[in-house]
Motif scaffolding. Structure first.
Motif, short mmCIF file in Angstrom:
data_model
loop_
_atom_site.label_atom_id
_atom_site.label_comp_id
_atom_site.label_asym_id
_atom_site.label_seq_id
_atom_site.Cartn_x
_atom_site.Cartn_y
_atom_site.Cartn_z
N HIS A 39 -6.59 -2.97 -3.73
CA HIS A 39 -5.19 -2.60 -3.50
C HIS A 39 -5.04 -1.08 -3.35
O HIS A 39 -4.39 -0.60 -2.40
CB HIS A 39 -4.33 -3.10 -4.66
N THR A 58 -7.68 -5.00 -7.88
CA THR A 58 -6.97 -3.74 -8.10
C THR A 58 -7.60 -2.61 -7.30
O THR A 58 -6.90 -1.79 -6.69
CB THR A 58 -6.98 -3.39 -9.60
N PHE A 86 -0.74 -7.48 2.58
CA PHE A 86 -0.64 -6.10 2.12
C PHE A 86 0.38 -5.35 2.97
O PHE A 86 0.39 -5.45 4.20
CB PHE A 86 -1.99 -5.38 2.22
N GLU A 115 -3.97 1.29 -0.14
CA GLU A 115 -2.90 2.29 -0.20
C GLU A 115 -3.39 3.64 0.31
O GLU A 115 -2.68 4.34 1.03
CB GLU A 115 -2.39 2.41 -1.64
#
Length: 713
Positions: free
Chosen positions: A631, A628, A698, A635
């Motif tokens: 990720h 997490t 991704f 971003e």
């Protein structure tokens, strides 16, 4: 800034790989993902040699960043969209295209997830904490594995660095599942009470409250009472639509709301500033005497005495809503009772509310996905004054969705913190406001009336409210009447380009109960395709009453932008900083110190390290928490690469709408951070969180679609 992660060895491993310019193609994406939001940086970079030879002034006229010529280089090859229909990151960081993924049925996917949970790698959290297979209270009925030996045999190797929870007293809350378990202290008693992994965070969702929301048994006495006073309780969407259609007859050609003779009697009264009532509006006496016919099929109960009513509002909802066995006592709730006249006469005047002085304070905008708690903590370290959680949908909050409630979490470092909610109807917003006020520790509640996303607008929320002034009035008044915390509003200039209307509503927004309004200087149709209209923001701020704080939002990217906006309009309280903080979160330091910070690549890497530290504390240091954190780091890097170092520019400061040419940094790490390739973002994440799993892919979540459709302005 300090961090508990020791990543020196990881950095040294990548020295050789950074010695050559990174020219890998970006990972494969579908056609929609190829339109990743780059806010005017998504257009073609200047690859034409003639274009590169232009003067800095000519480049700026073309919205191209004037990078010094010695740092320019030709752009790397990029895959065509036709070949970008899927991709897998391989061990050597290359991309393999045209990988078809097997489409599985929902039943098959669910069965595989259940089987995966039973695998040895999915160890029971309680067993991992105590290192004891008998620690789980569910025993053999637990859906996770209790085989410690099998787990330790298959567990991935620990990451380099220290456990992020070493700074807390007590053992790590993840025990053997922690990816830094080799650094755990051996002198800590694992049987001692484990310190919560989020000990400095508040606003968690109580399980009993969540069960009541799931069963639709939560009561909202304050919201229902004031909605009935406003004539808005249980009003059907059909009736609300009829009111909205009537508003169309009173909207002038320029988009402003014209005066209406029946404006004061359309089921809404401005009772907040007066107790005398208005024609056609239910009065307090009428409600108490049950003389008003409503759509509520339930019988009206007798009003309780003032002592009982006050005690109801002064106690926790669980004390009134749960029996000893946890069931809800519906007969004892005050959902349909009305406040006595003596209590209604004590309604808070706007001047009696708890106020927040926004003047001169740097306000970090609520940012979807990237504006998470670790990022807000980082911005607080770098100088932000006010923070706000990500936008939460009222309907999801009222349904008890844990993922939506996670957006309301607050860290102890956020001294001035608000939450932003979004809803289409007054009753939904009012109940969500009461629930947030009851269960969360916040300083203000912001209502989003500017979100341009289709899925939000199509439900009548977000910027769709800009076409319905009467509903804006109803929403603000209903929310204002319930809580003593400030109610703020965030809007755009208009829904359609060229039909600005906030200037005609700015005074009304204050009268309806808002303490502050943030104006994003773009229309919903415009999205991000043009610069923000600060002249119109200043026009609205000039028209606003002195009791209303007006904040501007849009394209604030340096301390010079901040100074200019504040000096151009003395009535502007402050500026909200959004994407500027995503690209360079140290903008808050620049504003406070009034300087351009030529930050080095090492200093930027330290900022990323701090984010990883905060992310591991928030999401966890086990395998899931690592994923997490990675990720959300990726971003964020999908924005951060747009920053151009000050030392590389012929003209400073960088503007938010400048397109960046392909350039080489002053060192290898700076070159890597300037890459717009997701492969390179993944390499940066591997420097901080270890190797990515096999078949890792991704694609950035957010897309602007600023140029793909004509209807976007």
């Amino acid at each position: 800034m300090s961090t508990e992660l020791d990543l020196t060895s990881n950095e040294s491993k990548f020295t050789n790989t950074l010695s050559t310019p990174t020219e890998q193609p970006s990972p494969a994406m579908d056609e929609a993902s190829m339109e990743v939001e780059t806010n005017l940086s998504s257009t073609q970079t200047p690859s034409n040699p003639i274009e590169i030879q232009l003067s800095p002034e000519e480049l700026i006229a073309k919205s191209i960043a004037p990078v010094k010529r010695e740092y320019l280089r030709p752009p790397p090859p990029r895959p065509t969209p036709s070949s970008s229909n899927g991709g897998v990151i391989t061990e050597n960081n290359s991309i393999s295209f045209n990988v078809a993924k097997e489409k599985k049925s929902k039943r098959q996917a669910k069965r595989e997830r259940q089987q995966e949970k039973k695998s040895a790698l999915h160890i029971c959290p309680e067993v991992a904490k105590a290192s004891d297979a008998s620690a789980c209270r569910y025993g053999g009925n637990c859906r996770y594995s209790h085989d410690l030996e099998a787990y330790q045999a298959q567990k991935p190797a620990d990451l380099e660095g220290n456990c992020p929870f070493l700074i807390y007293e007590g053992p790590c809350p993840y025990g053997l599942a922690c990816r830094y378990s080799g650094t755990h202290r051996v002198d800590v008693n694992v049987n001692a009470s484990i310190v919560q992994k989020k000990s400095s965070e508040v606003n968690g969702l109580n399980k009993d409250v969540q069960k009541l929301l799931w069963k639709n048994k939560m009561k909202f006495p304050k919201a229902d009472t004031h909605l009935k006073l406003l004539g808005l309780l249980d009003k059907s969407k059909k009736k609300m639509t009829e009111v909205d259609e009537e508003e169309a007859d009173h909207v002038t050609s320029n988009g402003s709301h014209a005066p209406c003779e029946n404006d004061g009697g359309e089921a809404v009264c401005d009772y907040l500033n007066s107790n005398e009532g208005f024609p056609g509006v239910p009065t307090e006496e009428g409600l108490l005497n049950d003389s008003i016919v409503t759509d509520d099929p339930r019988p009206t109960k007798k009003a309780k005495n003032p002592v009982d009513e006050n005690s109801c509002y002064g106690t926790s909802v669980l004390e009134k809503g749960l029996e000893e066995n946890g069931s809800h006592i519906e007969s004892e709730t005050a959902s349909d009772t009305f406040l006595p006249e003596t209590d209604l006469s004590l309604k808070l005047n706007p001047r009696e509310k708890k106020l927040i002085d926004f003047r001169g304070k740097m306000y970090l905008a609520p940012l979807t996905t990237v504006g998470n708690l670790p990022f807000r903590r980082l911005c607080k370290v770098l100088g932000a004054d006010i923070t706000c959680g990500e936008m939460a949908m009222c309907t999801n909050l009222l349904q008890g969705q844990a993922s939506e409630w996670a957006l309301l979490r607050r860290h102890s470092s956020e001294d001035i913190f608000g939450v932003q909610i979004c809803g289409a109807y007054p009753d939904t917003v009012a109940r969500a406001v009461e629930l947030v006020d009851r269960e969360c520790d916040v300083d203000f509640i912001d209502i989003n009336m500017g979100c341009p996303i289709d899925i939000v607008v199509n439900k009548g929320a977000g910027s769709a409210l800009l076409t319905k002034p009467m509903r804006i009035k109803n929403v603000i008044q209903a929310a204002f009447a319930i809580v003593d915390k400030p109610i703020t509003v965030k809007v755009r200039t208009a829904y359609f380009e060229g039909r600005n209307r906030i200037d005609s509503l700015i005074t009304d927004i204050s009268n309806w109960g808002a303490s502050a309004v943030t104006i994003h200087g773009r229309s919903r149709q415009q999205r991000y395709s043009k610069l923000a209209d600060w002249d119109y923001i200043n026009q609205c701020a000039t028209k606003a009453p002195d009791t209303l704080h007006v904040l501007g939002n849009g394209d604030v990217y340096s301390y010079l932008d901040w100074n200019q906006h504040i000096s151009d309009c003395p009535k502007l309280s402050a500026c909200m900083i959004a994407r500027g903080s995503l690209i360079k979160p140290w903008i808050f330091t620049e504003i406070k110190e009034q300087r351009h910070w030529d930050i080095t690549s090492g200093e930027r890497l330290n900022i990323l390290k701090d984010f990883v530290q905060f992310g591991l504390e928030h999401w966890g240091s086990d395998t899931k928490g690592i994923g997490t954190t990675r990720h959300f780091l990726l971003e964020w890097l999908s924005y951060m690469y747009r920053y151009i170092p000050v030392g590389l520019l012929d003209v400073i400061p960088q503007k938010l709408n400048w397109r960046s040419p392909t350039y080489v940094g002053r060192d290898d790490l700076e070159t890597l951070m300037a890459s717009d390739s997701a492969v390179d973002w993944i390499r940066i994440s591997e420097m901080l969180l270890g190797k990515v799993p096999e078949s890792f892919t991704f694609a950035p979540k957010h897309k602007s679609n600023a140029y793909d459709k004509a209807e976007n302005g």
